[in-house]
Design a protein around this motif. Structure first.
Motif, mmCIF file in Angstrom:
data_model
loop_
_atom_site.group_PDB
_atom_site.id
_atom_site.type_symbol
_atom_site.label_atom_id
_atom_site.label_comp_id
_atom_site.label_asym_id
_atom_site.label_seq_id
_atom_site.Cartn_x
_atom_site.Cartn_y
_atom_site.Cartn_z
ATOM 1 N N ALA A 296 0.835 -1.209 0.000
ATOM 2 C CA ALA A 296 0.000 0.000 0.000
ATOM 3 C C ALA A 296 0.869 1.260 0.000
ATOM 4 C CB ALA A 296 -0.925 -0.019 1.212
ATOM 5 N N ALA A 297 1.976 1.231 0.735
ATOM 6 C CA ALA A 297 2.860 2.399 0.780
ATOM 7 C C ALA A 297 3.486 2.668 -0.583
ATOM 8 C CB ALA A 297 3.955 2.185 1.828
ATOM 9 N N SER A 298 3.868 1.608 -1.275
ATOM 10 C CA SER A 298 4.453 1.790 -2.625
ATOM 11 C C SER A 298 3.415 2.350 -3.585
ATOM 12 C CB SER A 298 4.961 0.453 -3.155
ATOM 13 O OG SER A 298 6.031 -0.008 -2.387
ATOM 14 N N ILE A 299 2.196 1.885 -3.485
ATOM 15 C CA ILE A 299 1.145 2.386 -4.367
ATOM 16 C C ILE A 299 0.871 3.861 -4.089
ATOM 17 C CG2 ILE A 299 -1.323 2.193 -4.901
ATOM 18 C CD1 ILE A 299 -1.013 -0.842 -4.491
ATOM 19 N N ASP A 300 0.904 4.266 -2.834
ATOM 20 C CA ASP A 300 0.644 5.670 -2.495
ATOM 21 C C ASP A 300 1.746 6.600 -2.974
ATOM 22 O OD1 ASP A 300 -1.821 5.373 -1.371
ATOM 23 O OD2 ASP A 300 -1.091 5.133 0.668
#
Length: 136
Positions: free
Chosen positions: A131-135
């Motif tokens: 999720a952090a990479s997508i954000d």
């Protein structure tokens, strides 16, 4: 008036070796010349005393070496398409439904292998993103 850096360098070594009363006098002089607050002047004098002497003064801090990218450029480009198709949600929602989104886009012909940067390797990267990479 000398430059602030010159004033700081002039007083730095003497400030580090001075007694408490002498430090107060030096701070008053530095504050009157530079216009800094006492706390800022003290911080800068201590920092200047810790830096080793040398020819010239470092203008900027050294730029740290950037980390190698974990995901390919192609994966980021396809992720933008998947993100837009999912309604622009934050990273926690698409990470859960990434497989469903990618499957749906493949079914409807939006993601075709060997076209628009999409491949099996890119699919694997998309499904492994956090999720952090997508954000980011």
């Amino acid at each position: 008036m000398a430059s602030r850096a010159d004033v700081t360098n002039k007083y730095a070594t003497a400030y580090a070796k001075a007694s408490k009363t002498d430090k107060g006098v030096m701070l008053d002089e530095v504050v009157s010349v530079t216009g800094w607050s006492r706390d800022n002047a003290r911080r800068r004098l201590v920092a200047a005393a810790k830096t080793p002497p040398g020819p010239g003064r470092a203008v900027a801090t050294p730029v740290r070496k950037p980390r190698a990218p974990k995901f390919s450029y192609d994966a980021w480009k396809v992720l933008q398409k998947v993100w837009a198709a999912s309604g622009g949600q934050s990273g926690k929602c698409p990470v859960v439904s990434m497989r469903a989104h990618v499957d749906a886009l493949e079914r409807h012909g939006e993601l075709v292998e060997a076209k628009d940067r999409y491949s099996r390797a890119v699919r694997t990267e998309l499904l492994s993103m956090s999720a952090a990479s997508i954000d980011r």
